[in-house]
Design an enzyme around this catalytic site. Structure first.
Site, PDB file in Angstrom:
ATOM      1  N   THR A 152       0.873  -1.192   0.000  1.00  0.00           N
ATOM      2  CA  THR A 152       0.000   0.000   0.000  1.00  0.00           C
ATOM      3  C   THR A 152       0.905   1.236   0.000  1.00  0.00           C
ATOM      4  O   THR A 152       1.358   1.671  -1.043  1.00  0.00           O
ATOM      5  CB  THR A 152      -0.961  -0.002   1.202  1.00  0.00           C
ATOM      6  OG1 THR A 152      -0.233  -0.245   2.408  1.00  0.00           O
ATOM      7  CG2 THR A 152      -2.030  -1.080   1.024  1.00  0.00           C
ATOM      8  N   LYS A 178       4.004  -6.947   3.937  1.00  0.00           N
ATOM      9  CA  LYS A 178       3.753  -5.544   3.663  1.00  0.00           C
ATOM     10  C   LYS A 178       3.496  -4.861   4.997  1.00  0.00           C
ATOM     11  O   LYS A 178       2.995  -5.452   5.951  1.00  0.00           O
ATOM     12  CB  LYS A 178       2.585  -5.356   2.689  1.00  0.00           C
ATOM     13  CG  LYS A 178       1.207  -5.747   3.196  1.00  0.00           C
ATOM     14  CD  LYS A 178       0.483  -4.751   4.056  1.00  0.00           C
ATOM     15  CE  LYS A 178       0.396  -3.395   3.411  1.00  0.00           C
ATOM     16  NZ  LYS A 178      -0.300  -2.424   4.341  1.00  0.00           N
ATOM     17  N   THR A 189       1.793  -8.917  12.732  1.00  0.00           N
ATOM     18  CA  THR A 189       1.644  -7.533  12.307  1.00  0.00           C
ATOM     19  C   THR A 189       1.357  -7.472  10.837  1.00  0.00           C
ATOM     20  O   THR A 189       1.616  -8.424  10.136  1.00  0.00           O
ATOM     21  CB  THR A 189       2.900  -6.699  12.597  1.00  0.00           C
ATOM     22  OG1 THR A 189       2.638  -5.370  12.198  1.00  0.00           O
ATOM     23  CG2 THR A 189       4.094  -7.210  11.864  1.00  0.00           C
ATOM     24  N   GLU A 275       6.172   4.778   7.429  1.00  0.00           N
ATOM     25  CA  GLU A 275       5.704   5.921   6.650  1.00  0.00           C
ATOM     26  C   GLU A 275       6.478   7.194   7.017  1.00  0.00           C
ATOM     27  O   GLU A 275       6.488   7.620   8.172  1.00  0.00           O
ATOM     28  CB  GLU A 275       4.205   6.121   6.859  1.00  0.00           C
ATOM     29  CG  GLU A 275       3.386   5.041   6.175  1.00  0.00           C
ATOM     30  CD  GLU A 275       1.901   5.152   6.433  1.00  0.00           C
ATOM     31  OE1 GLU A 275       1.133   4.572   5.646  1.00  0.00           O
ATOM     32  OE2 GLU A 275       1.495   5.796   7.417  1.00  0.00           O
ATOM     33  N   ASN A 401      -0.448  10.631   6.157  1.00  0.00           N
ATOM     34  CA  ASN A 401      -1.695  10.205   6.782  1.00  0.00           C
ATOM     35  C   ASN A 401      -2.742  11.300   6.871  1.00  0.00           C
ATOM     36  O   ASN A 401      -3.906  11.039   7.172  1.00  0.00           O
ATOM     37  CB  ASN A 401      -1.412   9.621   8.167  1.00  0.00           C
ATOM     38  CG  ASN A 401      -0.787   8.250   8.077  1.00  0.00           C
ATOM     39  OD1 ASN A 401      -1.461   7.272   7.807  1.00  0.00           O
ATOM     40  ND2 ASN A 401       0.523   8.182   8.265  1.00  0.00           N
ATOM     41  N   THR A 406      -7.659  10.653   0.343  1.00  0.00           N
ATOM     42  CA  THR A 406      -7.966  11.556  -0.768  1.00  0.00           C
ATOM     43  C   THR A 406      -6.733  11.940  -1.583  1.00  0.00           C
ATOM     44  O   THR A 406      -6.871  12.578  -2.622  1.00  0.00           O
ATOM     45  CB  THR A 406      -8.628  12.829  -0.239  1.00  0.00           C
ATOM     46  OG1 THR A 406      -7.767  13.423   0.761  1.00  0.00           O
ATOM     47  CG2 THR A 406      -9.952  12.509   0.398  1.00  0.00           C
TER      48      THR A 406
END
Length: 406
Positions: A152, A178, A189, A275, A401, A406
């Site tokens: 992702t 992932k 996890t 991230e 995040n 969007t």
């Protein structure tokens, strides 16, 4: 014991094929969003799932499908978590039905997962068009395609495989995973799929997984959020021809060690690819009175938002680490704690006996300027140790995040 890292990921063990395609769930047509792993023969299987009370529909379906400890295929889509979605369980079951028809197997022989946005509708149409392409692309060299198909916000694929001799037979274990955000497991996890050609019973597979994740996947945290879809699944097809592992003993121990090699690599890769991360953090706690204390303290340090922020700023603010050690849910004497910050640039002891230890801020800054940082915590009150992996907390984490949907 001799363990060798090899290429091939989930296709390294004998008799496993994999593939990945874009089927239309993700808007970006250059991104694969559907992955498949298939064994040539029926496998013994086991899985561990998220402890979040909100669970993705695929988990419910998979739990039902492999309650007999058997499976032959794994299918996973990215881009939509199929969690709290309209008709989620029905979509997951229909997907298994479509794949079963293409492969000529039973729907109940399929492990199914989804990952992506929570609470969005998911249509069966992408699966209707994607599954035939997915099956057509199956390859004994297809692990790379599958690894990309489950990603992702990941920036790097996560793949590993090893060979090991068990009972005079050369055996193999492979895995893909992932995970980049919403990572703070309490079971396993993210998503991880493991394959092996070892002959081992479902009961011993489950025991091996439970033993392993306590020191690997459960010791990873990116942001403190436990996902709704976390799954670690393993399939063993027995094609290595070893004497079946049906109880604890030397062969089982060898299998567990090899499994740990694979899962530790994948766990570390998840933390490194957090991230927005710029640094991998590894906290190693030694001298603990017991194993669980070491686990809890190491994870407490790499989970601290304040300490993670300090590492991003390359600030040797060791007090934040000591603070996280102090509120860890464990019993120990904090006055004996020493802390060393370490990287390829060297080591600096910043804390001695839970107090200030003179050090060069300039030297510490150089050490923290590297992309991989180790926090070495010595409790000096026992012989047990554990490690945990995390990453720094950066501006980009909020940016990613803040507009994830969007």
């Amino acid at each position: 014991m001799y363990i060798e890292y090899i290429n091939g990921g989930v296709c390294a063990p004998k008799g496993f094929q994999a593939s990945g395609v874009h089927c239309g769930i993700r808007r970006n047509k250059t991104k694969k969003d559907l992955a498949l792993i298939v064994s040539d023969v029926m496998c013994n299987a086991a899985a561990i799932y998220t402890t979040n009370k909100v669970k993705g529909a695929p988990i419910t379906v998979t739990q039902h499908n492999i309650q007999d400890g058997r499976a032959k295929a794994v299918i996973c889509n990215s881009g939509n978590a199929n969690t709290c979605a309209p008709n989620g369980i029905e979509i997951a079951k229909q997907t298994c039905g479509l794949l079963a028809k293409e492969l000529g197997i039973k729907p109940e022989d399929i492990i199914i997962s989804s990952t992506g946005v929570i609470g969005m509708p998911l249509s069966i149409e992408p699966f209707e068009t994607g599954i035939p392409k997915l099956v057509k692309k199956l390859s004994y060299e297809g692990s790379d395609m599958a690894a990309h198909g489950i990603m992702t916000t990941d920036t790097l694929k996560k793949e590993c495989a090893v060979s090991v001799v068990i009972g005079n037979k050369v055996c193999h274990i492979g895995g893909i995973a992932k995970g980049s955000g919403m990572i703070h497991p309490n079971m396993a996890t993210m998503l991880c799929y493991l394959t092996t050609d070892v002959e081992i019973t479902p009961e011993m597979l489950k025991k091996a997984l439970l033993r392993d994740v306590a020191d690997t996947f459960n010791q990873v945290s990116v942001d403190g959020d436990t996902s709704t879809n976390d799954t670690v699944a393993i399939m063993a097809n027995g094609l290595a021809g070893n004497t079946p592992i049906d109880s604890e003993g030397e062969d089982f121990d060898e299998f567990c060690k090899a499994l740990n090699y694979v899962t530790a690599v994948l766990a570390k890769a998840i933390a490194k690819d957090g991230e927005g991360a710029t640094k991998l953090l590894e906290c190693i706690v030694s001298g603990a009175p017991d194993k669980q204390t070491a686990r809890v303290i190491s994870k407490s340090v790499i989970t601290s938002s304040l300490f993670k922020s300090a590492m991003f700023g390359e600030d040797a603010n060791w007090g934040r680490a000591l603070c996280a050690i102090g509120y860890a849910d464990a019993q120990f004497d904090v006055t004996k704690v020493d802390i060393v910050l370490s990287s390829s640039k060297g080591n600096v002891e910043v804390c001695k006996g839970a107090g200030y230890n003179f050090f060069s801020e300039e030297e510490a800054s150089q050490i923290l300027g590297e992309s991989e940082i180790k926090i070495l915590v010595s409790l000096n009150q026992g012989d047990e140790k554990a490690r945990a992996w995390g990453c720094d907390l950066t501006y980009n984490y909020v940016k990613i995040n803040g507009n994830y949907r969007t």
